[in-house]
Design a protein around this motif. Structure first.
Motif, short mmCIF file in Angstrom:
data_model
loop_
_atom_site.label_atom_id
_atom_site.label_comp_id
_atom_site.label_asym_id
_atom_site.label_seq_id
_atom_site.Cartn_x
_atom_site.Cartn_y
_atom_site.Cartn_z
N VAL A 1 0.83 -1.21 0.00
CA VAL A 1 0.00 0.00 0.00
C VAL A 1 0.87 1.27 0.00
CG1 VAL A 1 -1.73 1.33 1.26
CG2 VAL A 1 -1.91 -1.17 1.15
N ARG A 2 0.69 2.05 -1.05
CA ARG A 2 1.27 3.39 -1.12
C ARG A 2 0.14 4.41 -1.07
NH1 ARG A 2 4.48 0.15 -4.30
NH2 ARG A 2 6.73 0.37 -3.97
N THR A 3 0.37 5.50 -0.36
CA THR A 3 -0.68 6.49 -0.16
C THR A 3 -1.27 6.97 -1.47
OG1 THR A 3 0.43 7.22 1.86
CG2 THR A 3 -1.24 8.68 0.95
N SER A 4 -0.42 7.13 -2.45
CA SER A 4 -0.87 7.67 -3.74
C SER A 4 -1.68 6.66 -4.54
CB SER A 4 0.33 8.12 -4.57
OG SER A 4 1.20 7.02 -4.82
N GLU A 5 -1.68 5.41 -4.11
CA GLU A 5 -2.35 4.37 -4.88
C GLU A 5 -3.58 3.81 -4.19
OE1 GLU A 5 0.69 1.49 -5.61
OE2 GLU A 5 1.85 2.80 -6.93
N ILE A 6 -4.06 4.47 -3.15
CA ILE A 6 -5.27 4.03 -2.46
C ILE A 6 -6.48 4.23 -3.37
CG2 ILE A 6 -6.81 4.37 -0.50
CD1 ILE A 6 -4.39 5.31 1.11
N PRO A 7 -7.21 3.17 -3.66
CA PRO A 7 -8.38 3.33 -4.57
C PRO A 7 -9.54 4.04 -3.87
CG PRO A 7 -8.28 1.10 -3.71
CD PRO A 7 -7.04 1.79 -3.21
N GLU A 8 -10.53 4.43 -4.64
CA GLU A 8 -11.75 5.02 -4.08
C GLU A 8 -12.69 3.88 -3.70
OE1 GLU A 8 -13.55 7.91 -6.55
OE2 GLU A 8 -11.74 9.15 -6.69
N PHE A 9 -12.99 3.78 -2.41
CA PHE A 9 -13.86 2.72 -1.94
C PHE A 9 -15.30 3.21 -1.88
CE2 PHE A 9 -9.73 1.59 -0.06
CZ PHE A 9 -9.62 0.27 -0.51
N GLU A 10 -16.22 2.35 -2.23
CA GLU A 10 -17.64 2.69 -2.17
C GLU A 10 -18.20 2.46 -0.78
OE1 GLU A 10 -19.67 0.57 -5.17
OE2 GLU A 10 -18.63 1.54 -6.82
#
Length: 209
Positions: free
Chosen positions: A200-209
């Motif tokens: 997990v990289r901060t810039s790669e956190i997806p948008e969770f529903e």
């Protein structure tokens, strides 16, 4: 069910023991092998082995209070400074579980439970031959805990894993090698891999529903 500290303290002893040992979930099942200075081999089941660091490679596990009841595993580790950690395969869970019996000092669980041992690369302590993951350990330190238990810390000196069980990133597939897990004191589980997520990289956190 909702319990506070007072509620937990009032629980019947065995009920509380089983409950609190279960709430942390499934833990790895490991057999720790030791050999005394006079050549007596010992084997005991543990569910408390934890990763402490990768560089240097270190693992820890917990031993219960031993002042009144000396335990061969810890005594042998202090005597020789070496021990092995062996993952428990599914087909060995019954024999592995019965190594928790309080045998007379000087009686080997390898013999009583008919568990085959082996030695590798002149390492002093015995390994479990059928174990999919074999780790040779050197004792580094013992840390007393507030509850009277002791955390035993060791360095990884020798490692053996099955061919084909590791991916290009060095990750082991524990379901592929049929490793067992433990919940509580005496419930054993098979492990099934669900998926693998990326680092997990901060810039790669997806948008969770």
């Amino acid at each position: 069910m909702k319990l506070n500290t007072k509620d937990i303290d009032k629980l019947e002893h065995k009920f509380r023991l089983n409950l609190i040992n279960s709430i942390s979930g499934i833990k790895p099942a490991n057999l720790i092998g030791t050999r005394s200075k006079n050549g007596m081999d010992n084997l005991a089941i543990f569910s408390s082995v934890v990763h402490l660091g990768s560089n240097p490679a270190q693992l820890g596990f917990i031993v219960r209070p031993f002042a009144e009841n000396p335990r061969d595993t810890y005594s042998n580790i202090l005597e020789t400074q070496h021990y092995t950690i062996n993952g428990v395969p599914l087909e060995l869970t019954k024999k592995a579980h019965y190594t928790s019996a309080k045998l007379d000092q000087g009686v080997s669980e390898f013999e009583v439970m008919n568990i085959e041992k082996e030695f590798m690369d002149d390492f002093y302590a015995p390994f479990v031959k059928s174990s999919p993951i074999k780790i040779g350990m050197k004792h580094l330190d013992s840390i007393p805990l507030p509850n009277g238990c002791t955390m035993v810390i060791g360095s990884v000196e020798l490692l053996m894993v099955p061919e084909g069980s590791m991916n290009d990133l060095g990750q082991l597939d524990l379901s592929h090698i049929n490793s067992a897990g433990i919940s509580g004191l005496n419930s054993y589980y098979s492990l099934n891999k669900l998926t693998t997520y990326p680092y997990v990289r901060t810039s790669e956190i997806p948008e969770f529903e």
